[in-house]
Design an enzyme around this catalytic site. Sequence first.
Site, PDB file in Angstrom:
ATOM      1  N   THR A  55       0.822  -1.199   0.000  1.00 55.10           N
ATOM      2  CA  THR A  55       0.000   0.000   0.000  1.00 55.10           C
ATOM      3  C   THR A  55       0.866   1.262   0.000  1.00 55.10           C
ATOM      4  O   THR A  55       0.631   2.199  -0.767  1.00 55.10           O
ATOM      5  CB  THR A  55      -0.942   0.001   1.216  1.00 55.10           C
ATOM      6  OG1 THR A  55      -1.786  -1.156   1.148  1.00 55.10           O
ATOM      7  CG2 THR A  55      -1.822   1.241   1.227  1.00 55.10           C
ATOM      8  N   TYR A 117     -12.078  -4.922  -6.007  1.00 48.58           N
ATOM      9  CA  TYR A 117     -13.186  -4.354  -6.774  1.00 48.58           C
ATOM     10  C   TYR A 117     -14.342  -5.337  -6.874  1.00 48.58           C
ATOM     11  O   TYR A 117     -15.407  -5.089  -6.339  1.00 48.58           O
ATOM     12  CB  TYR A 117     -12.753  -3.864  -8.168  1.00 48.58           C
ATOM     13  CG  TYR A 117     -13.865  -3.077  -8.851  1.00 48.58           C
ATOM     14  CD1 TYR A 117     -14.077  -1.746  -8.533  1.00 48.58           C
ATOM     15  CD2 TYR A 117     -14.705  -3.669  -9.764  1.00 48.58           C
ATOM     16  CE1 TYR A 117     -15.119  -1.021  -9.117  1.00 48.58           C
ATOM     17  CE2 TYR A 117     -15.742  -2.962 -10.356  1.00 48.58           C
ATOM     18  CZ  TYR A 117     -15.950  -1.640 -10.023  1.00 48.58           C
ATOM     19  OH  TYR A 117     -16.980  -0.934 -10.595  1.00 48.58           O
ATOM     20  N   TYR A 143      -1.929 -11.381   1.403  1.00 49.47           N
ATOM     21  CA  TYR A 143      -2.073 -10.033   1.962  1.00 49.47           C
ATOM     22  C   TYR A 143      -3.565  -9.793   2.152  1.00 49.47           C
ATOM     23  O   TYR A 143      -4.312  -9.641   1.186  1.00 49.47           O
ATOM     24  CB  TYR A 143      -1.440  -9.024   1.005  1.00 49.47           C
ATOM     25  CG  TYR A 143      -1.487  -7.570   1.433  1.00 49.47           C
ATOM     26  CD1 TYR A 143      -1.960  -7.152   2.672  1.00 49.47           C
ATOM     27  CD2 TYR A 143      -1.024  -6.586   0.565  1.00 49.47           C
ATOM     28  CE1 TYR A 143      -1.984  -5.829   3.032  1.00 49.47           C
ATOM     29  CE2 TYR A 143      -1.044  -5.241   0.905  1.00 49.47           C
ATOM     30  CZ  TYR A 143      -1.528  -4.870   2.139  1.00 49.47           C
ATOM     31  OH  TYR A 143      -1.554  -3.543   2.485  1.00 49.47           O
ATOM     32  N   LYS A 171      -0.037 -11.752   5.706  1.00 49.32           N
ATOM     33  CA  LYS A 171       0.069 -10.420   6.275  1.00 49.32           C
ATOM     34  C   LYS A 171      -1.344  -9.904   6.484  1.00 49.32           C
ATOM     35  O   LYS A 171      -2.118  -9.794   5.529  1.00 49.32           O
ATOM     36  CB  LYS A 171       0.845  -9.492   5.340  1.00 49.32           C
ATOM     37  CG  LYS A 171       0.992  -8.082   5.917  1.00 49.32           C
ATOM     38  CD  LYS A 171       0.566  -7.026   4.937  1.00 49.32           C
ATOM     39  CE  LYS A 171       0.553  -5.678   5.644  1.00 49.32           C
ATOM     40  NZ  LYS A 171       0.097  -4.590   4.760  1.00 49.32           N
TER      41      LYS A 171
END
Length: 302
Positions: A55, A117, A143, A171
């Site tokens: 990110t 999305y 993730y 994570k």
Amino acid sequence: MADSTTGSADPLSLHGVVPPTVTAFDDEAVDPEASAAHARFVVEGGCHGVFPLGTNGEFVLLTTEERRRVVEAVVDEIDSVPVLPGVGAPSTRESVANAEHAAEAGADGVIAVTPYYYPLDDAAAVDHYRRIADAVDVPVYVYHIPPRTGNALSLSALGEIAEIEGVAGLKDSSKDVPWLAQAIDRHPELSFLAGSDSLLFPGLEIGCSGLVSAVANVFPELVVDLYEAYQAGEEDRAQELQSTVYDVRDAMGRGSYMAGVKTALSLRDLDFDVGGLRRPLRRMDERDRQALEGDLRDLGLL
């Protein structure tokens, strides 16, 4: 102190502080050399691995070619700790291609965010990770960040994903502590990384072996100290350092989204410049920048 052990399914024994390193820009053009210099900075600060194109790496704002240039630059620069590029994309096809490139470039493992999305059911999530793991010979880490992707993994889906050969860990940035605690309890064979600066100490307490910290992008020594204090059994000191991390996190959280890390880096006396963010993201305005500088000086960090 909880026993923060690494799972048997993880050949890298991933542990410690693994910052989600930034992508540097020069007037919005990707700067691979400065991106690699930032990765070197956190490693020299004691970090145990690097995670480019997370990110903080603004991966969703980059083209495929730009992402590959960042991976290649960081892999070429860092050889003392694992390099774990983010390879996730909305489609499985693109995620697999990104993973294949990262592995061929020499990455030690890959971190794949859940597709975003479109809503994802359990069967699609399991198939997605199976195809990534089947495509590469390096460890694959999930993730999990449902506030950003819109797709939360059920514990039953994680159970199936954990059985895929090549999946080594997860994570978690869900901030759902009960979910994470149950995941760790059910899958001691995996490595788990706490993915929020608000939950570094608590993550270690429930069994995470590592910390993916945005604060460590700017002040790696602070988060490494927290991790090492915890490992040494100095829980009171680790909690005090977590309190400092809260203060830094709050200071960097003012202004526009994602502005804090790069603005704070610009306040340190570094021999590289990561530039601004790619639009529509932006650095802090001058008032917020001055307030951030004041807060960091008050904390004794500048």
